[in-house]
Design a protein around this motif. Structure first.
Motif, PDB file in Angstrom:
ATOM      1  N   GLY A  80      52.372  -4.312  23.009  1.00  0.00           N
ATOM      2  CA  GLY A  80      53.108  -4.880  24.129  1.00  0.00           C
ATOM      3  C   GLY A  80      52.474  -6.180  24.566  1.00  0.00           C
ATOM      4  O   GLY A  80      51.575  -6.715  23.919  1.00  0.00           O
ATOM      5  N   MET A  81      52.928  -6.670  25.718  1.00  0.00           N
ATOM      6  CA  MET A  81      52.433  -7.954  26.186  1.00  0.00           C
ATOM      7  C   MET A  81      52.557  -8.007  27.705  1.00  0.00           C
ATOM      8  O   MET A  81      53.660  -7.996  28.251  1.00  0.00           O
ATOM      9  CB  MET A  81      53.225  -9.096  25.563  1.00  0.00           C
ATOM     10  CG  MET A  81      52.784 -10.480  25.992  1.00  0.00           C
ATOM     11  SD  MET A  81      53.692 -11.766  25.112  1.00  0.00           S
ATOM     12  CE  MET A  81      55.377 -11.362  25.584  1.00  0.00           C
ATOM     13  N   LEU A  82      51.428  -8.016  28.395  1.00  0.00           N
ATOM     14  CA  LEU A  82      51.451  -8.187  29.836  1.00  0.00           C
ATOM     15  C   LEU A  82      51.978  -9.576  30.173  1.00  0.00           C
ATOM     16  O   LEU A  82      51.564 -10.574  29.577  1.00  0.00           O
ATOM     17  CB  LEU A  82      50.061  -8.011  30.428  1.00  0.00           C
ATOM     18  CG  LEU A  82      49.520  -6.583  30.541  1.00  0.00           C
ATOM     19  CD1 LEU A  82      48.061  -6.607  30.956  1.00  0.00           C
ATOM     20  CD2 LEU A  82      50.343  -5.770  31.532  1.00  0.00           C
ATOM     21  N   GLY A  83      52.876  -9.632  31.147  1.00  0.00           N
ATOM     22  CA  GLY A  83      53.404 -10.918  31.557  1.00  0.00           C
ATOM     23  C   GLY A  83      52.349 -11.790  32.200  1.00  0.00           C
ATOM     24  O   GLY A  83      52.441 -13.023  32.163  1.00  0.00           O
ATOM     25  N   THR A 138      47.582   8.515  24.346  1.00  0.00           N
ATOM     26  CA  THR A 138      48.057   8.260  22.992  1.00  0.00           C
ATOM     27  C   THR A 138      49.494   7.757  23.095  1.00  0.00           C
ATOM     28  O   THR A 138      50.261   8.227  23.950  1.00  0.00           O
ATOM     29  CB  THR A 138      48.022   9.531  22.133  1.00  0.00           C
ATOM     30  OG1 THR A 138      48.869  10.521  22.734  1.00  0.00           O
ATOM     31  CG2 THR A 138      46.602  10.074  22.029  1.00  0.00           C
ATOM     32  N   PRO A 139      49.895   6.799  22.270  1.00  0.00           N
ATOM     33  CA  PRO A 139      51.264   6.269  22.370  1.00  0.00           C
ATOM     34  C   PRO A 139      52.335   7.343  22.281  1.00  0.00           C
ATOM     35  O   PRO A 139      53.387   7.231  22.917  1.00  0.00           O
ATOM     36  CB  PRO A 139      51.345   5.294  21.191  1.00  0.00           C
ATOM     37  CG  PRO A 139      49.928   4.852  20.985  1.00  0.00           C
ATOM     38  CD  PRO A 139      49.094   6.065  21.275  1.00  0.00           C
ATOM     39  N   GLU A 140      52.072   8.403  21.515  1.00  0.00           N
ATOM     40  CA  GLU A 140      53.060   9.465  21.369  1.00  0.00           C
ATOM     41  C   GLU A 140      53.301  10.206  22.676  1.00  0.00           C
ATOM     42  O   GLU A 140      54.328  10.884  22.833  1.00  0.00           O
ATOM     43  CB  GLU A 140      52.612  10.461  20.294  1.00  0.00           C
ATOM     44  CG  GLU A 140      52.567   9.892  18.893  1.00  0.00           C
ATOM     45  CD  GLU A 140      51.399   8.945  18.665  1.00  0.00           C
ATOM     46  OE1 GLU A 140      51.511   8.074  17.776  1.00  0.00           O
ATOM     47  OE2 GLU A 140      50.374   9.063  19.391  1.00  0.00           O
ATOM     48  N   ILE A 193      59.357   5.561  26.787  1.00  0.00           N
ATOM     49  CA  ILE A 193      60.062   4.568  27.590  1.00  0.00           C
ATOM     50  C   ILE A 193      61.554   4.726  27.325  1.00  0.00           C
ATOM     51  O   ILE A 193      61.983   4.734  26.164  1.00  0.00           O
ATOM     52  CB  ILE A 193      59.631   3.131  27.249  1.00  0.00           C
ATOM     53  CG1 ILE A 193      58.098   3.005  27.285  1.00  0.00           C
ATOM     54  CG2 ILE A 193      60.281   2.139  28.210  1.00  0.00           C
ATOM     55  CD1 ILE A 193      57.468   3.262  28.627  1.00  0.00           C
ATOM     56  N   VAL A 194      62.330   4.854  28.390  1.00  0.00           N
ATOM     57  CA  VAL A 194      63.762   5.059  28.270  1.00  0.00           C
ATOM     58  C   VAL A 194      64.481   3.897  28.948  1.00  0.00           C
ATOM     59  O   VAL A 194      64.267   3.644  30.138  1.00  0.00           O
ATOM     60  CB  VAL A 194      64.201   6.392  28.891  1.00  0.00           C
ATOM     61  CG1 VAL A 194      65.712   6.580  28.748  1.00  0.00           C
ATOM     62  CG2 VAL A 194      63.447   7.556  28.255  1.00  0.00           C
ATOM     63  N   SER A 195      65.311   3.196  28.182  1.00  0.00           N
ATOM     64  CA  SER A 195      66.021   2.026  28.713  1.00  0.00           C
ATOM     65  C   SER A 195      67.327   1.841  27.949  1.00  0.00           C
ATOM     66  O   SER A 195      67.495   0.878  27.209  1.00  0.00           O
ATOM     67  CB  SER A 195      65.142   0.771  28.582  1.00  0.00           C
ATOM     68  OG  SER A 195      65.758  -0.345  29.178  1.00  0.00           O
ATOM     69  N   GLY A 223      57.019  -2.076  23.166  1.00  0.00           N
ATOM     70  CA  GLY A 223      55.960  -2.844  23.799  1.00  0.00           C
ATOM     71  C   GLY A 223      55.517  -2.222  25.107  1.00  0.00           C
ATOM     72  O   GLY A 223      54.322  -2.151  25.411  1.00  0.00           O
ATOM     73  N   ALA A 224      56.487  -1.759  25.902  1.00  0.00           N
ATOM     74  CA  ALA A 224      56.153  -1.093  27.159  1.00  0.00           C
ATOM     75  C   ALA A 224      55.353   0.182  26.896  1.00  0.00           C
ATOM     76  O   ALA A 224      54.394   0.494  27.612  1.00  0.00           O
ATOM     77  CB  ALA A 224      57.424  -0.780  27.940  1.00  0.00           C
ATOM     78  N   ARG A 225      55.734   0.925  25.860  1.00  0.00           N
ATOM     79  CA  ARG A 225      54.996   2.137  25.512  1.00  0.00           C
ATOM     80  C   ARG A 225      53.542   1.809  25.181  1.00  0.00           C
ATOM     81  O   ARG A 225      52.608   2.464  25.670  1.00  0.00           O
ATOM     82  CB  ARG A 225      55.649   2.836  24.314  1.00  0.00           C
ATOM     83  CG  ARG A 225      54.972   4.154  23.948  1.00  0.00           C
ATOM     84  CD  ARG A 225      55.563   4.787  22.701  1.00  0.00           C
ATOM     85  NE  ARG A 225      54.994   4.229  21.479  1.00  0.00           N
ATOM     86  CZ  ARG A 225      54.997   4.848  20.290  1.00  0.00           C
ATOM     87  NH1 ARG A 225      55.569   6.045  20.177  1.00  0.00           N
ATOM     88  NH2 ARG A 225      54.470   4.283  19.240  1.00  0.00           N
ATOM     89  N   GLY A 226      53.340   0.779  24.354  1.00  0.00           N
ATOM     90  CA  GLY A 226      51.985   0.427  23.961  1.00  0.00           C
ATOM     91  C   GLY A 226      51.137  -0.037  25.122  1.00  0.00           C
ATOM     92  O   GLY A 226      49.956   0.320  25.243  1.00  0.00           O
TER      93      GLY A 226
END
Length: 761
Positions: free
Chosen positions: A84-87, A224-226, A230-232, A212-215
């Motif tokens: 992911g990427m923090l804004g 752990t990512p699992e 994230i639901v969108s 990305g949000a999950r990570g």
């Protein structure tokens, strides 16, 4: 059965118009509570004390989070790739430092939204205030020269164009400015966080990138990512601000963990101005020179802009690296640090303000050389990337100029300004080139064919209003030979096979090849069953002799010899035939793109092995007709023609809608959009859509969209490139150039408000 490209209606249209499509803030949970942030009222300094006593006594308050009691998050580590990427490089409530007005400094959790908001207004904060930086010109002397921009050199040929430009009389040199702008999608950001068992987190969020949000959340909460989902499923617009992860997502998860109940945090329109990014202001110094025949000999493009708590800055020189045949080009940047909320990606970051500067300067150069602006562009056209020395993977820009000129009625244009009028209205025509990179990343998809003939397609992609649901359904439909009505597309969920962020105009080129590949695997497995099945009329037939349509295989030379998918599955005791695969960027011609089993996690950067052979870009031509009231200085765009070379068109209706939306976005940037600040406090004064003007129906002219439609043979087996951003590029320049043609007044500072028309040149 050709269905790709057809202008079918959106498959999710009924859900949207009836209100059945659920957006992030609508996933209410049992026992859910509400959070509302407390925001800084200074732009720089530190919080010395927070008095929450009155707020704690307010009705319905459950908890107030401050840096003193907030859950601690794993610190930011630039070396760690989370996917992911923090804004902004700023985790909420982890210390007491303040970097901009409106920064989150506390969070109230209460039983209702109204109670949380009321209590937040009762929190008293003491500060140690420092002098903030707000003015770009004042801070530029203390700025820095970045070394990289999106992985490329940020300082190219610095100082090398001066001798060439200074030595000729055929030159221009001007500065073009663009203001700070905000995204303002119709749906503001919102998050609902739900914890299960303390180590499993589900977040309903309005995001352009579920993976990305999950990570990001997994990393900062040490999960752990699992164990993060994230639901969108539906996103009410993003334009870039929803491509990164922002503080409200982390705050919702922090609060839910602390109070052990689901928490909803929906940010306000005012917070959209401060907390989720913006397009930063730019000052772009353009200079160029030509020989006596009008051939460009050098282009110089320098951008001054600002940043804050991230490495991002507006890369306004990107298009200058790929357009026109100039043998020498200089592209440089200088960035100041301001105490304004962190800039981020906004629809065609770099190219949108950059094409305004470049294409305005090209128009000025053409006028100086007494050349038609279209002819000048044609003369200096290049079919090769002038920076990388690679041919473009597919390029038909000259056709765009030709078609656009015909459609706008360019022959009516007068070379000298101010020659056309209708009463008090001065009429002018302008042109600009559009361009945007054609990106592609690895993506995975699962396709399931059911015994009843229905199909389910899954991928952790997103539909941010662009029509992704529909073109995925069309891709699966055509590849399987099954009607669109029987295809169900499931996206917007990180538990599905991973896919990249819906940003950089790369979703179509990334996800649809994966859908096609998985669907082909299903079809081939089913055909193998049929040709080996003694009960099938196709037994023993060669695969190359068999066609497919409407849920049936048939012998192409004798269509009466056929077998239905349903019968094949029934005879072979199959309730489902499925395949999941990853399509990776093309190798060689792209006609045989490699595949792999479904990825466990997304690739965190774009990969394309053909990048060493071709330069991947889309191109277009923007033409505007404007009417300017000579008494009041008001500018009205009366007609607009946009001709785009974006590869194969997946759905003519949704594609046209994307370009129309991009043009409207560009009209807003040209005529009205601007975020204004009170320099005393560094707070935005354009705080709502009543203050921050965007185009309404009366501002939007007839927009005539045309596509070249030729597939790109190297981008993917489908040949389609993304189109979400290119439609905005070049629009403001085309309008500026048309205003000059109408009035003789050159506008170099966005937006073109009437006061700028009335002032002397």
């Amino acid at each position: 059965m050709a269905i790709i490209g057809k202008p079918i209606n959106r498959v999710d249209a009924l859900l949207k118009v009836t209100g059945a499509a659920k957006y992030a803030a609508e996933f209410n949970q049992p026992n859910m509570v509400y959070a509302f942030p407390v925001r800084s009222t200074i732009a720089k300094g530190s919080v010395t004390a927070i008095d929450s006593s009155a707020a704690e006594k307010s009705a319905g308050v459950i908890k107030i989070l401050t840096p003193e009691n907030a859950p601690q998050l794993k610190a930011i580590d630039p070396k760690v790739k989370t996917g992911g990427m923090l804004g902004e490089q700023l985790l909420p409530l982890q210390d007491n430092l303040v970097y901009y007005f409106g920064q989150y400094i506390a969070l109230v959790v209460a039983e209702t939204y109204e109670q949380a908001r009321a209590a937040a207004s009762l929190v008293k904060v003491n500060y140690s205030k420092e002098k903030h930086a707000i003015d770009l010109n004042t801070e530029l002397p203390n700025g820095y020269k970045p070394q990289k921009v999106q992985g490329e050199d940020a300082q190219v040929n610095e100082g090398k164009t001066a001798p060439v430009i200074d030595a000729t009389a055929n030159k221009i040199s001007y500065t073009y400015t663009t203001p700070t702008e905000n995204h303002h999608p119709m749906e503001p950001h919102a998050s609902i966080a739900v914890w299960e068992g303390g180590d499993k987190l589900t977040l309903y969020d309005s995001t352009q990138g579920v993976m990305g949000a999950r990570g990001t959340l997994a990393y900062h909460f040490s999960l752990t990512p699992e164990n993060v989902q994230i639901v969108s499923p539906y996103v009410g617009g993003g334009f870039g601000c929803k491509g990164s992860q922002w503080g409200h997502m982390l705050l919702a998860a922090m609060a839910a963990k602390l109070v052990q109940r689901p928490v909803k945090l929906a940010i306000t329109r005012q917070m959209m101005q401060t907390n989720v990014g913006r397009r930063p202001a730019t000052q772009q110094k353009m200079a160029m020179a030509t020989d006596d025949q009008g051939m460009l000999t050098a282009i110089r493009h320098h951008t001054d802009s600002y940043g804050n708590k991230s490495d991002f800055f507006e890369p306004s020189g990107k298009q200058t690296a790929v357009l026109y045949k100039a043998p020498l080009r200089e592209i440089t940047y200088k960035i100041a640090k301001l105490n304004i909320g962190t800039p981020t990606y906004m629809r065609a970051p770099g190219e949108t303000p950059g094409t305004f500067a470049l294409e305005s300067a090209i128009d000025e150069m053409a006028y100086k050389m007494k050349m038609d602006p279209v002819a000048f562009r044609v003369l200096n056209h290049t079919a090769e990337d002038p920076s990388k020395k690679h041919p473009f993977s597919s390029e038909n820009l000259l056709d765009c100029y030709t078609i656009g000129s015909e459609k706008i009625g360019w022959q009516q244009r007068k070379a000298e300004p101010g020659q056309l009028r209708k009463g008090k209205q001065l009429i002018g025509y302008g042109v600009a080139t559009a361009t945007y990179p054609a990106g592609r990343s690895a993506a995975s998809a699962k396709v399931q064919l059911m015994a009843d003939g229905s199909v389910i397609v899954q991928s952790a992609s997103q539909d941010i209003g662009t029509g992704t649901y529909t073109i995925i359904a069309q891709t699966a439909s055509e590849t399987l030979g099954i009607p669109v009505e029987k295809i169900t597309v499931k996206i917007g969920d990180s538990s599905f096979p991973p896919a990249p962020v819906s940003g950089g105009s790369m979703t179509t080129a990334s996800v649809n090849p994966a859908v096609m590949a998985a669907a082909e695997m299903v079809r081939k497995e089913l055909l193998a069953l049929a040709t080996a099945d003694a009960g099938s009329s196709l037994k023993g037939r060669r695969p190359e002799d068999i066609g497919y349509a409407d849920g049936n295989f048939f012998v192409t030379a004798d269509k009466t010899t056929a077998d239905s998918y349903a019968d094949i599955m029934r005879r072979n005791n199959k309730n489902i035939v499925e395949a999941c695969t990853t399509a990776m960027p093309a190798s060689g011609s792209g006609l045989g793109a490699p595949t792999a089993p479904c990825m466990e996690a997304p690739i965190d950067k774009e990969e394309n092995s053909d990048k060493e052979k071709y330069s991947f870009h889309s191109f277009g031509a923007q033409f505007a007709e404007v009417w300017v009231d000579e008494d009041f200085g008001t500018i009205r765009v009366k007609r607009f023609v946009s001709v785009q070379d974006v590869g194969r068109i997946m759905n003519e209706k949704t594609a046209r809608s994307q370009i129309i939306g991009g043009v409207i976005y560009g009209i807003g940037a040209a005529l009205m959009e601007e975020t204004a600040y009170d320099h005393r406090w560094a707070n935005p004064t354009t705080r709502t859509l009543a203050d921050y003007h965007v185009p309404v129906n009366l501002d939007v002219p007839d927009i005539d969209v045309h596509f070249i439609g030729k597939p790109d043979p190297h981008i993917s087996p489908i040949g389609a490139r993304g189109i979400g951003e290119i439609g905005t590029t070049g629009v403001s320049a085309a309008i500026a150039n048309a205003v000059f043609n109408a009035t003789g007044k050159r506008l170099r500072d966005l937006p073109f408000t009437p006061d700028k028309m009335l002032l002397k040149s």
